[in-house]
Design a protein around this motif. Structure first.
Motif, PDB file in Angstrom:
ATOM      1  N   PRO A 192       4.043  14.766 -52.476  1.00  0.00           N
ATOM      2  CA  PRO A 192       3.794  16.075 -51.849  1.00  0.00           C
ATOM      3  C   PRO A 192       2.390  16.193 -51.261  1.00  0.00           C
ATOM      4  O   PRO A 192       1.425  15.755 -51.886  1.00  0.00           O
ATOM      5  CB  PRO A 192       4.009  17.076 -52.992  1.00  0.00           C
ATOM      6  N   ARG A 193       2.319  16.766 -50.049  1.00  0.00           N
ATOM      7  CA  ARG A 193       1.022  17.000 -49.407  1.00  0.00           C
ATOM      8  C   ARG A 193       0.433  18.298 -49.957  1.00  0.00           C
ATOM      9  O   ARG A 193       1.169  19.189 -50.359  1.00  0.00           O
ATOM     10  CB  ARG A 193       1.184  17.124 -47.895  1.00  0.00           C
ATOM     11  N   ASN A 194      -0.900  18.359 -49.947  1.00  0.00           N
ATOM     12  CA  ASN A 194      -1.609  19.573 -50.409  1.00  0.00           C
ATOM     13  C   ASN A 194      -1.262  19.931 -51.850  1.00  0.00           C
ATOM     14  O   ASN A 194      -1.253  21.091 -52.222  1.00  0.00           O
ATOM     15  CB  ASN A 194      -1.304  20.767 -49.495  1.00  0.00           C
ATOM     16  N   PHE A 195      -0.970  18.904 -52.659  1.00  0.00           N
ATOM     17  CA  PHE A 195      -0.637  19.121 -54.067  1.00  0.00           C
ATOM     18  C   PHE A 195      -1.931  19.073 -54.866  1.00  0.00           C
ATOM     19  O   PHE A 195      -2.360  18.022 -55.328  1.00  0.00           O
ATOM     20  CB  PHE A 195       0.352  18.058 -54.546  1.00  0.00           C
ATOM     21  N   LYS A 196      -2.585  20.234 -54.966  1.00  0.00           N
ATOM     22  CA  LYS A 196      -3.892  20.312 -55.627  1.00  0.00           C
ATOM     23  C   LYS A 196      -4.260  21.769 -55.824  1.00  0.00           C
ATOM     24  O   LYS A 196      -3.617  22.667 -55.278  1.00  0.00           O
ATOM     25  CB  LYS A 196      -4.951  19.622 -54.768  1.00  0.00           C
TER      26      LYS A 196
ATOM     27  N   PHE B 290      -0.741  23.702 -53.376  1.00  0.00           N
ATOM     28  CA  PHE B 290       0.109  24.156 -54.481  1.00  0.00           C
ATOM     29  C   PHE B 290       0.083  23.158 -55.626  1.00  0.00           C
ATOM     30  O   PHE B 290      -0.233  21.982 -55.455  1.00  0.00           O
ATOM     31  CB  PHE B 290       1.548  24.384 -53.999  1.00  0.00           C
ATOM     32  N   THR B 291       0.422  23.679 -56.814  1.00  0.00           N
ATOM     33  CA  THR B 291       0.641  22.837 -57.994  1.00  0.00           C
ATOM     34  C   THR B 291       1.898  23.376 -58.665  1.00  0.00           C
ATOM     35  O   THR B 291       2.401  24.426 -58.288  1.00  0.00           O
ATOM     36  CB  THR B 291      -0.554  22.913 -58.976  1.00  0.00           C
ATOM     37  N   GLY B 292       2.364  22.649 -59.668  1.00  0.00           N
ATOM     38  CA  GLY B 292       3.548  23.106 -60.377  1.00  0.00           C
ATOM     39  C   GLY B 292       4.565  22.002 -60.485  1.00  0.00           C
ATOM     40  O   GLY B 292       4.280  20.841 -60.176  1.00  0.00           O
ATOM     41  N   ASP B 293       5.745  22.378 -60.934  1.00  0.00           N
ATOM     42  CA  ASP B 293       6.777  21.375 -61.122  1.00  0.00           C
ATOM     43  C   ASP B 293       8.130  21.959 -60.741  1.00  0.00           C
ATOM     44  O   ASP B 293       8.371  23.146 -60.885  1.00  0.00           O
ATOM     45  CB  ASP B 293       6.802  20.911 -62.582  1.00  0.00           C
ATOM     46  N   GLY B 294       8.983  21.112 -60.229  1.00  0.00           N
ATOM     47  CA  GLY B 294      10.303  21.584 -59.844  1.00  0.00           C
ATOM     48  C   GLY B 294      11.126  20.455 -59.259  1.00  0.00           C
ATOM     49  O   GLY B 294      10.719  19.293 -59.284  1.00  0.00           O
TER      50      GLY B 294
ATOM     51  N   ALA C 143       9.482  19.598 -51.882  1.00  0.00           N
ATOM     52  CA  ALA C 143       9.423  19.197 -50.473  1.00  0.00           C
ATOM     53  C   ALA C 143       9.181  20.402 -49.563  1.00  0.00           C
ATOM     54  O   ALA C 143       8.412  20.311 -48.602  1.00  0.00           O
ATOM     55  CB  ALA C 143      10.718  18.475 -50.072  1.00  0.00           C
ATOM     56  N   THR C 144       9.795  21.547 -49.891  1.00  0.00           N
ATOM     57  CA  THR C 144       9.537  22.726 -49.042  1.00  0.00           C
ATOM     58  C   THR C 144       8.095  23.182 -49.192  1.00  0.00           C
ATOM     59  O   THR C 144       7.457  23.535 -48.198  1.00  0.00           O
ATOM     60  CB  THR C 144      10.435  23.956 -49.372  1.00  0.00           C
ATOM     61  N   ALA C 145       7.582  23.199 -50.417  1.00  0.00           N
ATOM     62  CA  ALA C 145       6.192  23.627 -50.621  1.00  0.00           C
ATOM     63  C   ALA C 145       5.243  22.696 -49.873  1.00  0.00           C
ATOM     64  O   ALA C 145       4.280  23.139 -49.242  1.00  0.00           O
ATOM     65  CB  ALA C 145       5.855  23.647 -52.110  1.00  0.00           C
TER      66      ALA C 145
END
Ligand code: ZN
Length: 147
Positions: free
Chosen positions: A19-23, A59-63, A69-71
């Motif tokens: 994921p991009r921008n996962f921070k 964004f961060t989190g889990d799913g 992918a949408t986030a």
């Protein structure tokens, strides 16, 4: 599966695995937590909005793969958009997912890869979680739930 569907599938898998921008976003001005209890998706979205323009999004989190992918794609597309444009994007994205023909494909950009989701109503909530959270963040609400 057609070639275009395979291409879409590849893009979704790529963004869910990497994921991009996962921070965390330092200096965020807006944030919200999104929850999709039906699937177990949880998402913390952080934005930096200056003069009504989204300068950065993360964004961060889990799913599940769809929610991640949408986030990932959403945070890429949001940068440089006004909050009005961001909310219009949600409208167009939602229209596409529920099979309403009245959406602007040019506005959606890469998010068009999720058009096949409309065949899986249970997954629509996974695909819209990031946008519900976006709407809550822009409206300065603390959280969003798909229920
Ligand atoms: Zn999900």
């Amino acid at each position: 599966m057609s070639a275009i569907e395979e291409l879409y599938q590849d893009l979704i898998i790529d963004h869910s695995k990497d994921p991009r921008n996962f921070k965390k976003l330092i200096n965020n001005t807006h944030k919200a937590f999104g929850n999709n209890p039906l699937c177990g998706d949880k998402l913390h979205l952080e934005l930096r909005i200056l003069h009504d323009v989204i300068e950065d999004a993360a964004f961060t989190g889990d799913g599940c793969a769809i929610s991640k992918a949408t986030a990932s794609l959403m945070t890429e597309i949001l940068k440089g958009k006004t909050t009005f444009e961001a909310l219009k994007l949600f409208n167009d994205f939602h229209s596409m997912l529920v099979g309403n023909a009245m959406y602007d494909g040019n506005v959606l950009g890469k998010l068009i890869v999720f058009q096949g989701i409309k065949q899986f109503p249970m997954r629509v909530k996974c695909a819209t979680l990031a946008f519900h959270t976006l709407q809550a963040a822009i409206n300065k609400k603390e959280g969003a739930s798909t229920e």
